[in-house]
Scaffold this motif. Structure first.
Motif, PDB file in Angstrom:
ATOM      1  N   VAL A 177       1.630   0.834   8.930  1.00  0.00           N
ATOM      2  CA  VAL A 177       0.859   0.816   7.681  1.00  0.00           C
ATOM      3  C   VAL A 177       1.294  -0.342   6.784  1.00  0.00           C
ATOM      4  O   VAL A 177       0.467  -1.104   6.274  1.00  0.00           O
ATOM      5  CB  VAL A 177       1.000   2.157   6.933  1.00  0.00           C
ATOM      6  CG1 VAL A 177       0.311   2.085   5.563  1.00  0.00           C
ATOM      7  CG2 VAL A 177       0.419   3.297   7.756  1.00  0.00           C
ATOM      8  N   VAL A 178       2.593  -0.486   6.604  1.00  0.00           N
ATOM      9  CA  VAL A 178       3.113  -1.487   5.669  1.00  0.00           C
ATOM     10  C   VAL A 178       2.998  -2.902   6.247  1.00  0.00           C
ATOM     11  O   VAL A 178       2.625  -3.844   5.540  1.00  0.00           O
ATOM     12  CB  VAL A 178       4.577  -1.175   5.303  1.00  0.00           C
ATOM     13  CG1 VAL A 178       5.163  -2.291   4.426  1.00  0.00           C
ATOM     14  CG2 VAL A 178       4.668   0.169   4.596  1.00  0.00           C
ATOM     15  N   GLY A 179       3.310  -3.068   7.535  1.00  0.00           N
ATOM     16  CA  GLY A 179       3.304  -4.395   8.144  1.00  0.00           C
ATOM     17  C   GLY A 179       1.991  -5.136   7.988  1.00  0.00           C
ATOM     18  O   GLY A 179       1.968  -6.289   7.534  1.00  0.00           O
ATOM     19  N   PRO A 180       0.851  -4.520   8.350  1.00  0.00           N
ATOM     20  CA  PRO A 180      -0.428  -5.217   8.180  1.00  0.00           C
ATOM     21  C   PRO A 180      -0.739  -5.566   6.727  1.00  0.00           C
ATOM     22  O   PRO A 180      -1.355  -6.601   6.460  1.00  0.00           O
ATOM     23  CB  PRO A 180      -1.444  -4.207   8.728  1.00  0.00           C
ATOM     24  CG  PRO A 180      -0.670  -3.395   9.710  1.00  0.00           C
ATOM     25  CD  PRO A 180       0.695  -3.258   9.101  1.00  0.00           C
ATOM     26  N   LEU A 181      -0.334  -4.707   5.796  1.00  0.00           N
ATOM     27  CA  LEU A 181      -0.593  -4.987   4.384  1.00  0.00           C
ATOM     28  C   LEU A 181       0.214  -6.189   3.904  1.00  0.00           C
ATOM     29  O   LEU A 181      -0.268  -6.997   3.105  1.00  0.00           O
ATOM     30  CB  LEU A 181      -0.283  -3.751   3.539  1.00  0.00           C
ATOM     31  CG  LEU A 181      -1.188  -2.543   3.813  1.00  0.00           C
ATOM     32  CD1 LEU A 181      -0.706  -1.330   3.044  1.00  0.00           C
ATOM     33  CD2 LEU A 181      -2.637  -2.868   3.461  1.00  0.00           C
ATOM     34  N   VAL A 182       1.452  -6.318   4.388  1.00  0.00           N
ATOM     35  CA  VAL A 182       2.256  -7.508   4.068  1.00  0.00           C
ATOM     36  C   VAL A 182       1.588  -8.746   4.655  1.00  0.00           C
ATOM     37  O   VAL A 182       1.474  -9.791   4.001  1.00  0.00           O
ATOM     38  CB  VAL A 182       3.691  -7.348   4.616  1.00  0.00           C
ATOM     39  CG1 VAL A 182       4.470  -8.659   4.446  1.00  0.00           C
ATOM     40  CG2 VAL A 182       4.416  -6.206   3.908  1.00  0.00           C
ATOM     41  N   LEU A 183       1.113  -8.628   5.901  1.00  0.00           N
ATOM     42  CA  LEU A 183       0.417  -9.744   6.544  1.00  0.00           C
ATOM     43  C   LEU A 183      -0.830 -10.126   5.753  1.00  0.00           C
ATOM     44  O   LEU A 183      -1.153 -11.325   5.597  1.00  0.00           O
ATOM     45  CB  LEU A 183       0.039  -9.344   7.970  1.00  0.00           C
ATOM     46  CG  LEU A 183      -0.688 -10.385   8.820  1.00  0.00           C
ATOM     47  CD1 LEU A 183       0.190 -11.618   9.020  1.00  0.00           C
ATOM     48  CD2 LEU A 183      -1.076  -9.787  10.164  1.00  0.00           C
ATOM     49  N   TYR A 184      -1.529  -9.145   5.243  1.00  0.00           N
ATOM     50  CA  TYR A 184      -2.726  -9.378   4.443  1.00  0.00           C
ATOM     51  C   TYR A 184      -2.397 -10.168   3.171  1.00  0.00           C
ATOM     52  O   TYR A 184      -3.083 -11.149   2.828  1.00  0.00           O
ATOM     53  CB  TYR A 184      -3.357  -8.034   4.088  1.00  0.00           C
ATOM     54  CG  TYR A 184      -4.410  -8.089   3.005  1.00  0.00           C
ATOM     55  CD1 TYR A 184      -5.660  -8.629   3.248  1.00  0.00           C
ATOM     56  CD2 TYR A 184      -4.138  -7.577   1.736  1.00  0.00           C
ATOM     57  CE1 TYR A 184      -6.630  -8.673   2.254  1.00  0.00           C
ATOM     58  CE2 TYR A 184      -5.100  -7.617   0.736  1.00  0.00           C
ATOM     59  CZ  TYR A 184      -6.335  -8.164   0.997  1.00  0.00           C
ATOM     60  OH  TYR A 184      -7.284  -8.211   0.014  1.00  0.00           O
ATOM     61  N   VAL A 185      -1.340  -9.752   2.474  1.00  0.00           N
ATOM     62  CA  VAL A 185      -0.938 -10.447   1.246  1.00  0.00           C
ATOM     63  C   VAL A 185      -0.561 -11.893   1.552  1.00  0.00           C
ATOM     64  O   VAL A 185      -0.939 -12.825   0.830  1.00  0.00           O
ATOM     65  CB  VAL A 185       0.224  -9.707   0.566  1.00  0.00           C
ATOM     66  CG1 VAL A 185       0.775 -10.520  -0.602  1.00  0.00           C
ATOM     67  CG2 VAL A 185      -0.232  -8.331   0.072  1.00  0.00           C
TER      68      VAL A 185
END
Length: 366
Positions: A327-335
């Motif tokens: 969950v967190v990894g893709p959101l960091v990648l998105y930012v």
């Protein structure tokens, strides 16, 4: 994962109520948990009698929630942009993300070889007609957009009744079954999608404004119990799994269980949304559920491999830590992608949208 109207990773529903965003957040978290859970069996970390009941509960409802929320803002978008322009714009985005991320995921699996649970060969890249793992959902969404543009169930009550009836019959006929061709998986979810199209998000959110806590709690308890019991026992067949076990009664109970799951998730979401600012982080995840969907396997798989490499064999750790990473990894990648102005990672690039005229804004149609 399903995005309303604008369909961009950072967009929000055209309403102040966060219920639907929270529902999408809960559903995408269940998606990640489901993929983490299924990966534990070939890794030798979980087996029956625990494996199948948990899997049945997850698959009974999480995709149904996505299908339902996918349809909620389609009528408004198609009225605004024109049915076929709206469908074309979404199709360009879906097929771009399908091609990009399925290719990246297959390349990752080929690179690490036997370390992953299901190694793949380069020939998989050439079988473009076969849906690639979880990305089959993009093929299904593309088909739904085209069907919605053709049916236009919002033009009259008769059109709505005929469309919803046809969707229900079609879904029942293929409930639990999948075909290994792009657009051929997940067809049982069609009835949930068109239920959303006919209901519309604006009408649903308006109706939810008048709800009270005690009745919603009662709905949550009853709906949640039905969902969990029918899913855990597989008395009901989930819409996209266990089709080899389906019977007339299991399909009927599967419809009940899946519908109860959708209602239960919406009830939880409504209750959490009442906490407003305290749940803003969860709504934020829901707004970007597409981002989590396309990239989570990279983070869940690598985390599981790393945990196994250092000798961790705790089932709880192998569920919680990869789920958090997914969950967190893709959101960091998105930012990071936004900071670097690399929008093409999570939406169709501008050159492709221009080429397909997906950026053109035609006059609204009735």
């Amino acid at each position: 994962m399903v995005l309303p109207e604008g369909m961009s990773p950072g967009s929000s529903p055209p309403a102040r109520d966060a219920t639907l965003d929270i529902a999408k957040a809960l559903a995408i978290i269940l998606i990640v948990v489901g993929h983490v859970w299924r990966a534990l069996e070939p890794a030798g970390l979980v087996q029956d009698p625990l494996l199948t009941p948990v899997d049945g509960v997850i698959y009974m409802a999480h995709l149904s929630v996505f299908a339902f929320t996918a349809g909620l803002f389609v009528a408004g978008g198609m009225r605004r942009d024109g049915p076929w322009h709206y469908a074309r714009a979404r199709t360009v985005t879906f097929l771009w993300l399908y091609t990009l991320w399925s290719t990246l995921q297959l390349l990752m699996k080929m690179a690490v070889g036997s370390v992953v649970n299901d190694p793949v060969s380069p020939v998989e890249l050439l079988r473009i007609w076969e849906p690639k793992e979880q990305f089959w959902f993009f093929g299904w969404l593309t088909l739904m957009m085209l069907l919605a543009a053709a049916a236009r169930p919002w033009i009259s009550r008769r059109a709505a009744a005929v469309t919803l009836g046809a969707a229900a019959v079609g879904s029942l006929a293929v409930w639990g079954l999948n075909w290994n061709v792009l657009g051929g998986e997940g067809l049982a979810l069609t009835v949930f999608f068109f239920a959303g199209v006919v209901l519309t998000g604006r009408r649903l959110l308006g109706w939810m404004q008048g709800l009270r806590v005690v009745p919603v709690l009662l709905v949550l308890v009853v709906g949640g119990a039905v969902w969990v019991v029918l899913g855990a026992t597989l008395l009901g067949t989930p819409p996209t799994a266990y089709g080899s076990l389906r019977t007339v009664s299991s399909v009927a109970l599967g419809v009940v269980g899946s519908s109860a799951g959708v209602v239960a998730v919406l009830a939880v979401s409504w209750l959490l949304a009442r906490r407003s600012a305290g749940m803003r982080w969860l709504a934020w995840i829901g707004e970007r559920s597409l981002v989590v969907f396309v990239a989570h396997v990279f983070f869940t798989a690598s985390t599981r491999i790393a945990l196994s490499a250092v000798g961790v064999d705790s089932l709880g750790v192998h569920v919680v830590v990869p789920t958090l990473a997914g969950v967190v990894g893709p959101l960091v990648l998105y930012v990071v992608a936004l900071r670097l102005r690399q929008d093409w990672v999570f939406e169709a690039p501008r050159w492709l949208r221009r080429l397909t005229r997906a950026d053109r804004s035609p006059a609204p149609r009735p």
